[in-house]
Scaffold this active site. Sequence first.
Site, PDB file in Angstrom:
ATOM      1  N   ASP A  11     -34.920  19.476  53.260  1.00 64.29           N
ATOM      2  CA  ASP A  11     -35.385  20.407  52.039  1.00 64.29           C
ATOM      3  C   ASP A  11     -37.057  20.150  51.931  1.00 64.29           C
ATOM      4  O   ASP A  11     -37.428  18.869  51.860  1.00 64.29           O
ATOM      5  CB  ASP A  11     -34.831  19.688  50.635  1.00 64.29           C
ATOM      6  N   ASP A 106     -36.112  27.231  51.837  1.00 66.55           N
ATOM      7  CA  ASP A 106     -36.714  25.713  52.400  1.00 66.55           C
ATOM      8  C   ASP A 106     -35.774  24.889  52.584  1.00 66.55           C
ATOM      9  O   ASP A 106     -36.130  23.711  52.571  1.00 66.55           O
ATOM     10  CB  ASP A 106     -37.588  25.409  51.253  1.00 66.55           C
ATOM     11  N   GLU A 107     -34.374  25.027  52.448  1.00 64.16           N
ATOM     12  CA  GLU A 107     -33.464  24.102  52.863  1.00 64.16           C
ATOM     13  C   GLU A 107     -32.182  24.387  53.695  1.00 64.16           C
ATOM     14  O   GLU A 107     -31.833  25.635  53.733  1.00 64.16           O
ATOM     15  CB  GLU A 107     -33.143  23.643  51.559  1.00 64.16           C
TER      16      GLU A 107
HETATM   17  P1  TTP Z   1     -36.503  23.772  45.668  1.00 71.06           P
HETATM   18  O1  TTP Z   1     -36.075  23.053  46.922  1.00 71.06           O
HETATM   19  O2  TTP Z   1     -35.488  23.640  44.571  1.00 71.06           O
HETATM   20  O3  TTP Z   1     -37.927  23.130  45.075  1.00 71.06           O
HETATM   21  P2  TTP Z   1     -39.094  22.685  45.778  1.00 71.06           P
HETATM   22  O4  TTP Z   1     -39.096  22.999  47.238  1.00 71.06           O
HETATM   23  O5  TTP Z   1     -40.587  23.471  45.019  1.00 71.06           O
HETATM   24  O6  TTP Z   1     -39.336  21.199  45.309  1.00 71.06           O
HETATM   25  P3  TTP Z   1     -38.601  19.961  45.827  1.00 71.06           P
HETATM   26  O7  TTP Z   1     -39.816  18.969  46.336  1.00 71.06           O
HETATM   27  O8  TTP Z   1     -37.942  19.524  44.772  1.00 71.06           O
HETATM   28  O9  TTP Z   1     -37.862  20.445  46.669  1.00 71.06           O
HETATM   29  O10 TTP Z   1     -36.940  25.287  45.914  1.00 71.06           O
HETATM   30  C1  TTP Z   1     -37.556  25.919  46.885  1.00 71.06           C
HETATM   31  C2  TTP Z   1     -38.497  26.947  46.531  1.00 71.06           C
HETATM   32  O11 TTP Z   1     -37.548  27.925  45.881  1.00 71.06           O
HETATM   33  C3  TTP Z   1     -39.543  26.525  45.490  1.00 71.06           C
HETATM   34  O12 TTP Z   1     -40.595  26.035  46.005  1.00 71.06           O
HETATM   35  C4  TTP Z   1     -39.736  27.908  44.782  1.00 71.06           C
HETATM   36  C5  TTP Z   1     -38.374  28.718  44.820  1.00 71.06           C
HETATM   37  N1  TTP Z   1     -37.448  28.427  43.707  1.00 71.06           N
HETATM   38  C6  TTP Z   1     -37.684  29.524  42.531  1.00 71.06           C
HETATM   39  O13 TTP Z   1     -38.178  30.500  42.848  1.00 71.06           O
HETATM   40  N2  TTP Z   1     -37.035  29.383  41.446  1.00 71.06           N
HETATM   41  C7  TTP Z   1     -36.130  28.208  41.214  1.00 71.06           C
HETATM   42  O14 TTP Z   1     -35.663  28.225  39.902  1.00 71.06           O
HETATM   43  C8  TTP Z   1     -36.146  27.339  41.967  1.00 71.06           C
HETATM   44  C9  TTP Z   1     -35.340  25.925  41.745  1.00 71.06           C
HETATM   45  C10 TTP Z   1     -36.628  27.404  43.414  1.00 71.06           C
HETATM   46 MG    MG Z   2     -37.610  22.019  48.332  1.00 71.32          MG
END
Ligand code: TTP
Ligand code: MG
Length: 362
Positions: A11, A106-107
């Site tokens: 992730d 992203d995951e």
């Molecule tokens: P995430 O992996 O949930 O968050 P992140 O990568 O920003 O942070 P973390 O380090 O905690 O993993 O989500 C990935 C991307 O998806 C995030 O950068 C933006 C998008 N996203 C949205 O647009 N809306 C949302 O509600 C979420 C949770 C994510």
């Molecule tokens: Mg993330």
Amino acid sequence: MKDTSKIVHIDMDAFFAAVEQRDNPALRGKPVVVGGDPESRGVVCTASYEARKFGIHSAMPSRQAYLACPHAIFLHPRFEAYKEASQQIREIFSRYTDLVEPLSLDEAYLDVTQNKVGQPSATLLAESIRRDIYAATQLTASAGVSYNKFLAKVASDMNKPDGITVITPDQAQDFIDTLSIRKFHGVGVATERKMKALGIHNGVDLRSWDKMDLMQQFGKAGLYYYNIVRGVDSRPVVASRERKSLGKETTFDFDVGDKEKIQETLQGLAEEVEGSARRKKILGRTITLKVRYDDFETLTRSQTVAKPTRNANEVMAVIETLMSKTEIGDRDVRLVGLSLTNLVSEGEHCLPQQLELPLVFP
Ligand code: TTP
Ligand code: MG
């Protein structure tokens, strides 16, 4: 899934915000919020770790984020840049295994029990992936390593950002027992509330419930909870299937009643969909209109056409018919979208036409 399976969950860290900080050094080390304008009704997509210190998080109204940290830098998302980074990481995953199940841009889960690089240690393999990702994108990723999806996913969150967590079969039960219910992947906000009302706050509490009682309270999900709290998760990693739909939607800054304005917006979306369908070399047989009214009531109307298309004008002709089956013009609209489904690739689409050519043999 046997205890001998090796699953990695990767992730990216603060993904959208990290891409912005990478592409603009002036943003590094600063609170960055990617999402809607604070003056609009937009929400936060994500925030850099610097901004999270102020309590800013995904899905929070941008206005609230602004109030929490007025000196944060607010940016609109640049999806093309995120997609590009996403493609780069997926290409890296594919060097290690074909059993890759992306969950979002992203995951992804990777089953590395058997892998293309012959690395028996899933931990070393995950570290290698993280290094490759950084080398290719200058972005950091966190990894969770365990013997099933549930544990790998929970693990990847434990040492964020730029961290790795390994949960071995020996450690799993202690780890789960102390885990708060909020961190159980698959337990949503509503379920969390219900569990807390039942006195379930962590893994130990959940494990004290027997199967029948959990199923009585939570239906089929109860069985899933019963299993995961014992470290049992037999869901396989399923390699990504082909794309099923292609669509675009947009939320208006202000609710819109004007039919022409909505039509114009849909025309723009149809053109965007046409562009991306062209790049992906696909066409759709079914065209769907999505409408969300100001009270959040959401509906879709679809029509299937004889000849697959992606042409914006052809799509709009159908959309206009579908619009007449909604209350657009009579009610205020918050969001509209359109999509193509029942997709066929250009090659498939050409086949019948080729067969229609006069059959001339030398
Ligand atoms: P995430 O992996 O949930 O968050 P992140 O990568 O920003 O942070 P973390 O380090 O905690 O993993 O989500 C990935 C991307 O998806 C995030 O950068 C933006 C998008 N996203 C949205 O647009 N809306 C949302 O509600 C979420 C949770 C994510
Ligand atoms: Mg993330």
